[in-house]
Design a protein around this motif. Structure first.
Motif, PDB file in Angstrom:
ATOM      1  N   THR A  15       0.980  -1.084   0.023  1.00  0.00           N
ATOM      2  CA  THR A  15       0.036   0.222  -0.032  1.00  0.00           C
ATOM      3  C   THR A  15       0.930   1.216  -0.079  1.00  0.00           C
ATOM      4  O   THR A  15       2.023   1.347   0.326  1.00  0.00           O
ATOM      5  N   LYS A  16       0.097   2.411  -0.416  1.00  0.00           N
ATOM      6  CA  LYS A  16       1.025   3.855  -0.298  1.00  0.00           C
ATOM      7  C   LYS A  16       1.659   3.943   1.431  1.00  0.00           C
ATOM      8  O   LYS A  16       2.557   4.487   1.516  1.00  0.00           O
ATOM      9  N   GLU A  17       0.640   3.356   2.223  1.00  0.00           N
ATOM     10  CA  GLU A  17       1.343   3.757   3.483  1.00  0.00           C
ATOM     11  C   GLU A  17       2.467   2.815   3.997  1.00  0.00           C
ATOM     12  O   GLU A  17       3.180   3.310   4.498  1.00  0.00           O
ATOM     13  N   ASP A  18       2.199   1.578   3.569  1.00  0.00           N
ATOM     14  CA  ASP A  18       3.449   0.744   3.938  1.00  0.00           C
ATOM     15  C   ASP A  18       4.650   1.010   3.215  1.00  0.00           C
ATOM     16  O   ASP A  18       5.700   1.063   3.698  1.00  0.00           O
ATOM     17  N   CYS A  65       1.030   0.470  -6.351  1.00  0.00           N
ATOM     18  CA  CYS A  65       0.658   0.192  -4.974  1.00  0.00           C
ATOM     19  C   CYS A  65      -0.777  -0.327  -4.811  1.00  0.00           C
ATOM     20  O   CYS A  65      -1.635  -0.038  -5.968  1.00  0.00           O
ATOM     21  N   ARG A  66      -1.102  -0.986  -4.037  1.00  0.00           N
ATOM     22  CA  ARG A  66      -2.323  -1.776  -3.928  1.00  0.00           C
ATOM     23  C   ARG A  66      -3.314  -1.158  -2.757  1.00  0.00           C
ATOM     24  O   ARG A  66      -2.643  -0.521  -1.857  1.00  0.00           O
ATOM     25  N   LYS A  67      -4.379  -1.673  -2.536  1.00  0.00           N
ATOM     26  CA  LYS A  67      -5.232  -1.222  -1.475  1.00  0.00           C
ATOM     27  C   LYS A  67      -4.829  -2.267  -0.210  1.00  0.00           C
ATOM     28  O   LYS A  67      -5.234  -1.736   0.952  1.00  0.00           O
ATOM     29  N   ALA A  68      -4.157  -3.251  -0.442  1.00  0.00           N
ATOM     30  CA  ALA A  68      -3.702  -4.208   0.726  1.00  0.00           C
ATOM     31  C   ALA A  68      -2.282  -4.772   0.379  1.00  0.00           C
ATOM     32  O   ALA A  68      -2.053  -4.939  -1.004  1.00  0.00           O
ATOM     33  N   THR A  69      -1.557  -4.613   1.414  1.00  0.00           N
ATOM     34  CA  THR A  69      -0.017  -5.322   1.355  1.00  0.00           C
ATOM     35  C   THR A  69      -0.295  -6.635   1.122  1.00  0.00           C
ATOM     36  O   THR A  69      -1.026  -7.505   2.058  1.00  0.00           O
ATOM     37  N   GLU A  89      -6.553 -17.036  -4.541  1.00  0.00           N
ATOM     38  CA  GLU A  89      -6.270 -16.129  -5.623  1.00  0.00           C
ATOM     39  C   GLU A  89      -5.843 -14.713  -4.847  1.00  0.00           C
ATOM     40  O   GLU A  89      -6.115 -14.309  -3.749  1.00  0.00           O
ATOM     41  N   SER A  90      -4.921 -14.024  -5.788  1.00  0.00           N
ATOM     42  CA  SER A  90      -4.434 -12.605  -5.296  1.00  0.00           C
ATOM     43  C   SER A  90      -5.720 -11.779  -4.966  1.00  0.00           C
ATOM     44  O   SER A  90      -6.662 -11.819  -5.277  1.00  0.00           O
ATOM     45  N   GLY A  91      -5.288 -11.366  -3.787  1.00  0.00           N
ATOM     46  CA  GLY A  91      -6.470 -10.079  -3.141  1.00  0.00           C
ATOM     47  C   GLY A  91      -7.189 -11.118  -1.996  1.00  0.00           C
ATOM     48  O   GLY A  91      -7.784 -10.278  -1.062  1.00  0.00           O
TER      49      GLY A  91
END
Length: 189
Positions: A15-18, A65-69, A89-91
């Motif tokens: 994620t952007k935060e991580d 970046c994604r919504k979850a790490t 599956e991814s996600g």
């Protein structure tokens, strides 16, 4: 109809935060090369993935970046670091394995997010139709390789017009089939 089979090595999505925690506030991922799926790219950045038994250094980050790490490992990788990563599956991260991720500026503990990616075929809707399959369908795929040909079962079809035709397997699966640089698969009924 044959399609490219690609080996997906261990990697991390953040994620952007991580990303900010691992590399510093305002940090942006550095493009290294495009991947086969539109908009996806390998990054220059590397992190260390830590489990209860040991760590994996130099693990690639994939962008954007994604919504979850999420950490994608092979079963061998997961067992070697001591995590019980489910095949998903991814996600699909709910209830998956935890780990620590270490970057040059900080570290992140994720309570879930480590998975072994379920083998899958990406296809546009038109490509899926040409293959005679639909989104979410489970199929078997035959790979003809030199001395290690095999049929992979439990391959999920992921059809969307945001994809490009390719099958993804992890390094354990690739090694089992003796995959070289360019390998093609075919759905078997």
């Amino acid at each position: 109809m044959k399609f490219l089979v690609e080996t997906s090595a261990r990697h991390v999505h953040v994620t952007k935060e991580d990303l900010a925690t691992l590399f510093g506030e305002g940090y942006e991922l550095t493009w290294k090369k495009d991947l086969s799926q539109p908009g996806q790219f390998a990054c220059e950045e590397r992190v260390t993935v830590v489990g209860p038994k040991r760590e994996l250094k130099g693990v690639s980050i994939l962008g954007p970046c994604r919504k979850a790490t999420q950490v994608e490992l092979s079963l061998t990788d997961a067992r070697s670091i001591g995590v019980a990563a489910p095949v998903r599956e991814s996600g699909d991260l709910a209830g998956s394995a935890p780990c620590k991720i270490i970057g040059p500026k900080g570290e992140v503990e994720i309570s879930e997010g480590v998975i072994v990616a379920k083998r899958h075929i990406h296809a546009t809707l038109a490509e899926a139709e040409a293959l005679g399959v639909t989104n979410g369908q489970i199929v078997s795929v035959k790979l003809d390789t030199d001395g290690r040909s095999l049929v992979f079962g439990d391959v999920v079809v992921r059809a969307s017009d945001s994809y490009a035709l390719a099958m993804h397997i992890d390094t354990d699966e690739s090694n089992a089939a003796g995959c070289g640089k360019e390998v093609f698969g075919e759905i078997v009924k």
